[in-house]
Write a protein that holds these residues in place. Structure first.
Motif, PDB file in Angstrom:
ATOM      1  N   LEU A 114     -59.619 -70.797 -16.720  1.00  0.00           N
ATOM      2  CA  LEU A 114     -61.010 -70.974 -17.156  1.00  0.00           C
ATOM      3  C   LEU A 114     -61.268 -72.408 -17.608  1.00  0.00           C
ATOM      4  O   LEU A 114     -62.286 -73.008 -17.257  1.00  0.00           O
ATOM      5  N   ILE A 115     -60.334 -72.962 -18.399  1.00  0.00           N
ATOM      6  CA  ILE A 115     -60.483 -74.350 -18.864  1.00  0.00           C
ATOM      7  C   ILE A 115     -60.505 -75.311 -17.681  1.00  0.00           C
ATOM      8  O   ILE A 115     -61.299 -76.252 -17.615  1.00  0.00           O
ATOM      9  N   THR A 116     -59.616 -75.058 -16.723  1.00  0.00           N
ATOM     10  CA  THR A 116     -59.542 -75.912 -15.538  1.00  0.00           C
ATOM     11  C   THR A 116     -60.840 -75.845 -14.732  1.00  0.00           C
ATOM     12  O   THR A 116     -61.356 -76.868 -14.272  1.00  0.00           O
ATOM     13  N   ALA A 117     -61.366 -74.632 -14.559  1.00  0.00           N
ATOM     14  CA  ALA A 117     -62.618 -74.473 -13.815  1.00  0.00           C
ATOM     15  C   ALA A 117     -63.755 -75.220 -14.497  1.00  0.00           C
ATOM     16  O   ALA A 117     -64.541 -75.917 -13.848  1.00  0.00           O
ATOM     17  N   ILE A 118     -63.851 -75.086 -15.825  1.00  0.00           N
ATOM     18  CA  ILE A 118     -64.900 -75.782 -16.582  1.00  0.00           C
ATOM     19  C   ILE A 118     -64.736 -77.299 -16.460  1.00  0.00           C
ATOM     20  O   ILE A 118     -65.714 -78.038 -16.300  1.00  0.00           O
TER      21      ILE A 118
END
Length: 263
Positions: A114-118
């Motif tokens: 999720l952090i990577t996608a954001i």
């Protein structure tokens, strides 16, 4: 045993790594867990060596082109390598309880996706913030660059050892923020690949000592990924980031949600 589906997965991930410097852990670890049913700690351990060897092939191309900033690479490694060693030691300490380790890895993996996608979604905004900060207070920004890069490396060392995710996707976002004028897109990819190799080898060695490496799986993945990363690296300067980035971000976002909903 040789599995054409696993080899194809290695080929596709290798192409993405070569094109963008992203995807080694962010794509391969979820694929191994969700599609092929491997235990999380086996997927992470095997993927770390897979990523290191795959990225060696890509670095040869970038090295010949001069698209690696070795000073930035050393700064990242100064934080990431010690952090990887300490995180490996912590995993060994709690490793007696396999269920606890696998649950911890899956939860951390979902969060990191999720952090990577954001980070990918707001990549351009972060790049612009870094550019404006540098222009607004160039002297302060220059003083902060080195310690912030080491600190970023420390963070990457922890999360990559735990999940195999972050060296590519988050590494590129961090570099674009901290070095908005110094690094071209091709140099971001090349520098990220060069830093990810020693990090993955150190982190993977900890998993190797814990017996978390599937050699047959590793060899099958590499049979597809090495040709893929060579092809991807060759075309990296021509790749359309405007197309690849949102597609990859959406894929990581959906995968992260799926993993966390199943924990």
């Amino acid at each position: 045993m040789f599995d054409p589906a696993v080899m194809t997965a290695g080929l596709l991930v290798g192409l993405m790594v070569g094109l963008t410097g992203i995807g080694g852990g962010a794509l391969m670890t979820p694929i191994l867990v969700l599609l092929f049913g491997f235990a999380p700690k086996t997927a992470v351990g095997t993927d770390l060596f897979f990523a290191a060897i795959t990225k060696m092939a890509g670095v040869t191309v970038h090295g010949r082109r001069g698209t690696i900033d070795w000073q930035v690479c050393r700064r990242l490694a100064a934080g990431s390598l010690p952090a990887a060693v300490l995180t490996s030691a912590a995993l060994h300490y709690v490793g007696r309880d396999a269920l606890t380790v696998n649950t911890l890895i899956m939860q951390a993996l979902g969060v990191m996706l999720l952090i990577t996608a954001i980070g990918l979604i707001f990549k351009k905004s972060l790049h612009e913030i870094g550019r404006n900060f540098r222009i607004g207070d160039a002297e302060l920004f220059k003083r902060l660059q080195a310690p912030l890069t080491v600190f970023a490396g420390l963070f990457l060392g922890v999360v990559v050892t735990l999940t195999s995710v972050g060296a590519g996707a988050l590494g590129t976002v961090i570099m674009l923020y901290l070095y908005p004028l110094r690094l071209t897109p091709a140099k971001v990819v090349g520098t990220d690949l060069a830093h990810a190799i020693p990090l993955a080898l150190v982190a993977g060695s900890g998993h190797l000592l814990g017996g978390n490496i599937n050699v047959a799986l590793l060899l099958t993945l590499l049979s597809g990924s090495i040709p893929g990363v060579l092809i991807g690296s060759w075309f990296s300067a021509r790749a359309s980031d405007a197309v690849l980035r949102p597609v990859l971000a959406l894929l990581l976002l959906l995968t992260g949600i799926k993993i966390l909903s199943g924990c």
